[in-house]
Write a protein that holds these residues in place. Structure first.
Motif: not given
Length: 425
Positions: A118-139
């Motif tokens: 999370d702390q390393y990719v904050a600036q990529d969140k809006s550019r990329l889609a598909g995050w939920d599949a790589f998330t567990k317990d909110g991380k």
């Protein structure tokens, strides 16, 4: 997954323990002293494929601009042994710094061995889609490279031969059955190309057709983990799986036909009118385009099977790169992941491999009519149903799906076993 090297587990495990340590620092002679150099090791199953060559080059070049003294080594592993290899590496806390994962259960089941990003990719969140599949317990545990979904592709030429309008595919299951009957009479082609030798076919079926069966609330509850296995609509997914095969809608020998990649040849050769395919870099529009003219490859929404359903594109993050907890330099490894998901690198992967990349800023206007039909659906798309299940439950579902097609178990028994596995976690 094409042209895999079929190494044995023993040889592969030896490779894990031998020379692929994390962020190894090796000596480099400089005069009378040894100058330390850093090395990052990446494991995946894609970098050895021709379609990924430019992608890897672009990613490495992007990383080298910021870290000119760091060596990056890609080790392309055989996919059939990949997660076994990762398991061995995790047990010893020795292995690659960066590794590729499928989204969903495969990465969530192994999150304990991975570094939250999370702390390393904050600036990529809006550019990329598909995050939920790589998330567990909110991380977040990996950064998406591609989007993986299950569009229903259809062969427009077969529609035309049957006197049907290829621009107006069926919108309900009953319409689909009538359409397929007309195509069968005119061409002899089956309705669906289905490969279930590995037990993967049921995953494609569930996610490809599920939004036409479950109500929106049932769909949301399923993804959120509130799965009601006693629901008639959930049961209907498995009834339809069996009924479609019993009615002869599938190609012959579905249980003995491999999904990767034999079943795609069935569709490409005109032996089946439809296939629930993929959006990433195999079993998709560009693959089919090697045999079918791009303008003859149609994409349709799931037909409505039950009242109250709202069909949508099922998709998640497809594949993504993660960082091992044991890496010696988390910041450096995370920055390599950011290079592997940079716009330039993903543009190359999209162009060469035909994948629907996670980067929503990439221009796909020249990719062809199938992509033009898929991309707008992403905005209203929803997570794929099977991705919400654990890898253990998916394995069980694969075995039970084969038994349902062969007639050796009933839908009620299969659903009961799946419910128990899902509750057990």
């Amino acid at each position: 997954m094409k042209q895999r090297m079929w190494w044995s587990v023993v040889m592969a495990a030896g490779l894990v323990l031998a020379g692929c340590g994390s962020a190894a620092r090796t000596g480099s002679p400089s005069g009378d002293s040894q100058q330390k150099r850093q090395k990052l090791v990446v494991w995946d199953w894609k970098s050895g494929e021709a379609a990924a060559t430019t992608y890897v080059e672009k990613a490495k070049a992007d990383f080298a601009k910021r870290h000119p003294g760091v060596t990056v080594e890609f080790v392309a592993q055989p996919f059939d042994q990949y997660y076994t290899l990762l398991g061995t590496a995790a047990q010893s806390s020795k292995g690659p710094d960066v590794m590729l994962f499928n989204g969903g259960g495969q990465i969530r089941d192994r999150a304990v061995a991975l570094l939250p990003l999370d702390q390393y990719v904050a600036q990529d969140k809006s550019r990329l889609a598909g995050w939920d599949a790589f998330t567990k317990d909110g991380k977040i545990y990996a950064v998406p490279v591609t989007l993986q979904g299950h569009p229903i592709y259809y062969n427009k030429t077969l529609y035309e031969k049957a006197g049907l309008d290829p621009a107006n595919p069926p919108k309900t299951w009953d319409e689909l059955v009538r359409t397929c009957a007309a195509i069968k009479r005119a061409t002899g082609a089956a309705c669906f190309a289905l490969g279930n030798k590995e037990g993967f076919g049921i995953q494609f079926f569930m996610s490809g057709l599920g939004s036409g069966i479950l109500t929106p609330q049932e769909y949301d509850d399923w993804i959120a983990g509130r799965r009601d296995w006693t629901s008639p609509h959930v049961k209907r997914i498995f009834e339809l799986w069996k009924d479609a095969n019993d009615a002869g809608l599938n190609n012959d020998g579905a249980n003995s036909t491999a999904m990767f990649t034999d079943i795609f040849r069935v569709f490409e050769s005109g032996k089946a009118a439809h296939i629930i395919g993929l959006m990433s870099d195999i079993g998709h529009w560009k693959d089919f385009g090697e045999f079918l003219p791009p303008d003859k490859i149609g994409v349709m929404r799931a037909p409505v099977v039950a009242g109250g359903a709202t069909p949508s594109l099922p998709y998640d993050g497809g594949i993504g790169y993660a960082v091992a907890r044991w890496t010696k330099d988390p910041l450096l490894a995370a920055d390599l992941v950011r290079s592997l998901t940079s716009t330039d690198a993903l543009t190359a992967f999209s162009s060469d491999a035909g994948a629907i990349a996670s980067d929503m800023t990439i221009d796909v206007s020249r990719a062809g009519p199938a992509v033009a039909a898929i991309v707008p659906e992403i905005k209203t798309g929803r997570p794929a149903l099977h991705v919400a299940l654990s890898s253990k439950t998916l394995d069980l579902m694969g075995r039970l799906s084969q038994q349902l097609l062969s007639g050796s178990t009933s839908v009620d028994k299969a659903v009961k076993q799946l419910a128990a596995s899902d509750r057990a976690g």
